[in-house]
Design an enzyme around this catalytic site. Structure first.
Site, PDB file in Angstrom:
ATOM      1  N   LYS A   1       0.577  -0.727  -0.096  1.00  0.00           N
ATOM      2  CA  LYS A   1       0.293  -0.216  -0.066  1.00  0.00           C
ATOM      3  C   LYS A   1       0.489   1.785  -0.049  1.00  0.00           C
ATOM      4  O   LYS A   1       1.949   1.796   0.350  1.00  0.00           O
ATOM      5  CB  LYS A   1      -1.202  -0.316   1.270  1.00  0.00           C
ATOM      6  CG  LYS A   1      -2.079  -1.618   1.317  1.00  0.00           C
ATOM      7  CD  LYS A   1      -3.167  -0.992   2.158  1.00  0.00           C
ATOM      8  CE  LYS A   1      -3.824  -2.533   2.374  1.00  0.00           C
ATOM      9  NZ  LYS A   1      -5.154  -2.078   3.540  1.00  0.00           N
TER      10      LYS A   1
ATOM     11  N   TYR B   1     -12.192  -1.787  -3.650  1.00  0.00           N
ATOM     12  CA  TYR B   1     -13.554  -1.699  -2.193  1.00  0.00           C
ATOM     13  C   TYR B   1     -14.580  -1.700  -2.186  1.00  0.00           C
ATOM     14  O   TYR B   1     -15.442  -1.180  -0.663  1.00  0.00           O
ATOM     15  CB  TYR B   1     -12.617  -0.604  -1.173  1.00  0.00           C
ATOM     16  CG  TYR B   1     -10.762  -1.186  -0.951  1.00  0.00           C
ATOM     17  CD1 TYR B   1     -10.824  -2.390  -0.380  1.00  0.00           C
ATOM     18  CD2 TYR B   1      -9.717  -1.070  -1.311  1.00  0.00           C
ATOM     19  CE1 TYR B   1      -9.071  -2.831   0.236  1.00  0.00           C
ATOM     20  CE2 TYR B   1      -8.859  -1.079  -0.577  1.00  0.00           C
ATOM     21  CZ  TYR B   1      -8.381  -2.397   0.057  1.00  0.00           C
ATOM     22  OH  TYR B   1      -7.047  -2.169   0.592  1.00  0.00           O
TER      23      TYR B   1
ATOM     24  N   ASN C   1      -1.759   0.245   6.610  1.00  0.00           N
ATOM     25  CA  ASN C   1      -1.143  -1.242   7.754  1.00  0.00           C
ATOM     26  C   ASN C   1      -1.066  -1.814   6.641  1.00  0.00           C
ATOM     27  O   ASN C   1      -0.499  -3.362   6.774  1.00  0.00           O
ATOM     28  CB  ASN C   1      -3.028  -2.099   7.921  1.00  0.00           C
ATOM     29  CG  ASN C   1      -4.264  -2.195   6.693  1.00  0.00           C
ATOM     30  OD1 ASN C   1      -3.404  -1.579   5.717  1.00  0.00           O
ATOM     31  ND2 ASN C   1      -4.612  -3.074   7.522  1.00  0.00           N
TER      32      ASN C   1
ATOM     33  N   HIS D   1      -1.962  -5.665   1.349  1.00  0.00           N
ATOM     34  CA  HIS D   1      -3.651  -5.865   1.240  1.00  0.00           C
ATOM     35  C   HIS D   1      -3.248  -7.349   0.985  1.00  0.00           C
ATOM     36  O   HIS D   1      -2.211  -7.870   0.264  1.00  0.00           O
ATOM     37  CB  HIS D   1      -4.524  -5.667  -0.384  1.00  0.00           C
ATOM     38  CG  HIS D   1      -5.153  -6.428  -0.552  1.00  0.00           C
ATOM     39  ND1 HIS D   1      -6.337  -5.909   0.156  1.00  0.00           N
ATOM     40  CD2 HIS D   1      -5.779  -6.852  -1.187  1.00  0.00           C
ATOM     41  CE1 HIS D   1      -7.650  -6.832  -0.108  1.00  0.00           C
ATOM     42  NE2 HIS D   1      -6.865  -7.326  -1.483  1.00  0.00           N
TER      43      HIS D   1
ATOM     44  N   GLU E   1      -9.543 -10.732  -7.948  1.00  0.00           N
ATOM     45  CA  GLU E   1      -8.519  -9.783  -7.894  1.00  0.00           C
ATOM     46  C   GLU E   1      -7.468  -9.632  -8.396  1.00  0.00           C
ATOM     47  O   GLU E   1      -7.133  -8.811  -9.039  1.00  0.00           O
ATOM     48  CB  GLU E   1      -8.889  -9.277  -6.030  1.00  0.00           C
ATOM     49  CG  GLU E   1      -9.194  -9.163  -5.218  1.00  0.00           C
ATOM     50  CD  GLU E   1      -8.778  -8.952  -4.008  1.00  0.00           C
ATOM     51  OE1 GLU E   1      -9.817  -9.132  -3.177  1.00  0.00           O
ATOM     52  OE2 GLU E   1      -7.877  -9.699  -3.525  1.00  0.00           O
TER      53      GLU E   1
HETATM   54  P1  IDP Z   1      -7.891  -6.287   5.676  1.00  0.00           P
HETATM   55  O1  IDP Z   1      -7.377  -5.655   4.452  1.00  0.00           O
HETATM   56  O2  IDP Z   1      -7.548  -6.591   6.601  1.00  0.00           O
HETATM   57  O3  IDP Z   1      -8.576  -7.670   4.451  1.00  0.00           O
HETATM   58  P2  IDP Z   1     -10.992  -5.502   6.018  1.00  0.00           P
HETATM   59  O4  IDP Z   1     -11.567  -5.360   6.731  1.00  0.00           O
HETATM   60  O5  IDP Z   1     -11.282  -6.423   4.102  1.00  0.00           O
HETATM   61  O6  IDP Z   1      -9.329  -6.106   6.411  1.00  0.00           O
HETATM   62  O7  IDP Z   1     -10.361  -3.969   5.383  1.00  0.00           O
HETATM   63  C1  IDP Z   1      -9.960  -3.591   4.171  1.00  0.00           C
HETATM   64  C2  IDP Z   1      -9.251  -2.320   4.478  1.00  0.00           C
HETATM   65  O8  IDP Z   1      -9.861  -1.193   5.131  1.00  0.00           O
HETATM   66  C3  IDP Z   1      -8.011  -2.809   5.969  1.00  0.00           C
HETATM   67  O9  IDP Z   1      -7.186  -2.992   5.078  1.00  0.00           O
HETATM   68  C4  IDP Z   1      -7.946  -0.992   5.753  1.00  0.00           C
HETATM   69  O10 IDP Z   1      -6.629  -0.449   5.203  1.00  0.00           O
HETATM   70  C5  IDP Z   1      -8.672  -0.103   5.532  1.00  0.00           C
HETATM   71  N1  IDP Z   1      -9.746  -0.162   6.699  1.00  0.00           N
HETATM   72  C6  IDP Z   1     -10.459  -1.677   8.046  1.00  0.00           C
HETATM   73  N2  IDP Z   1     -11.415  -1.352   8.559  1.00  0.00           N
HETATM   74  C7  IDP Z   1     -10.915   0.082   9.102  1.00  0.00           C
HETATM   75  C8  IDP Z   1     -11.261   1.352  10.177  1.00  0.00           C
HETATM   76  O11 IDP Z   1     -11.987   0.721  10.998  1.00  0.00           O
HETATM   77  N3  IDP Z   1     -11.180   2.280   9.933  1.00  0.00           N
HETATM   78  C9  IDP Z   1     -10.373   2.554   8.989  1.00  0.00           C
HETATM   79  N4  IDP Z   1      -9.881   1.984   7.681  1.00  0.00           N
HETATM   80  C10 IDP Z   1     -10.071   0.627   7.855  1.00  0.00           C
HETATM   81 MG    MG Z   2      -9.828  -7.588   3.201  1.00  0.00          MG
END
Ligand code: IDP
Ligand code: MG
Length: 156
Positions: A22, A62, A125, A128, A139
């Protein structure tokens, strides 16, 4: 002969998953470190390109999160700079990649995972990774043509 069977077996069990390094991790010069975590875990990089997502691409990618409160910010973050999109291959690649990535929130991710070591917060984070084989296929085809993917022919 043995080499042939090893190759046939690895091809049979090999799975592909989709990964993104990312914008935060690209900007902080961590591409090499993150690739090293992935490769050390046994995953092979079989396709990769550095791209700058358009808002339309990020929104579509997304779309599953479109009703979540963080969706707009997520799209802004994912379009804030270049990302490395890639295809990873290996045995149980989807689950293995998720394990090496760690939990969504870097503060909750296990020590030694990519998100624990390179993530900043729950949004920024670092990586992905597809959450299922079905989503991995979708994807991968969102970003790569079949001829841009070079399946691993190494026998391990
Ligand atoms: P993942 O990436 O671990 O699969 P997902 O729930 O699919 O997690 O969420 C997609 C992305 O959205 C996350 O990697 C993160 O960048 C962002 N995200 C998820 N939850 C939150 C939140 O509570 N606040 C802000 N950003 C979030
Ligand atoms: Mg996800």
């Amino acid at each position: 002969m043995i080499k042939f069977f090893l190759f046939a077996a690895s091809a049979l069990f090999a799975e592909q998953t989709f990964s993104i390094i990312k914008p935060d991790a690209v900007e902080s010069n961590k591409i090499g470190d993150i690739e090293s975590y992935l490769e050390t875990s046994g995953l092979n990089i079989v396709a990769a390109k550095l791209i700058h997502l358009t808002p339309e691409q990020a929104q579509e990618f997304y779309a599953v999160h479109k009703d979540r409160p963080f969706y707009k910010d997520l799209v802004a973050y994912m379009t804030s700079g270049p990302v490395l999109v890639q295809v990873l291959e290996g045995e149980d690649a989807v689950a293995l990649n998720r394990k090496v990535m760690g939990s969504t929130n870097p503060k909750e991710a296990s020590a030694g995972t990519i998100r624990a070591d390179f993530g900043t917060d729950i949004q920024r984070n670092a990586v992905h990774g597809s959450d299922s084989l079905e989503n991995a296929k979708k994807e991968i085809s969102f970003f790569f043509k079949p001829e841009e993917i070079h399946p691993c022919t190494k026998s391990k």
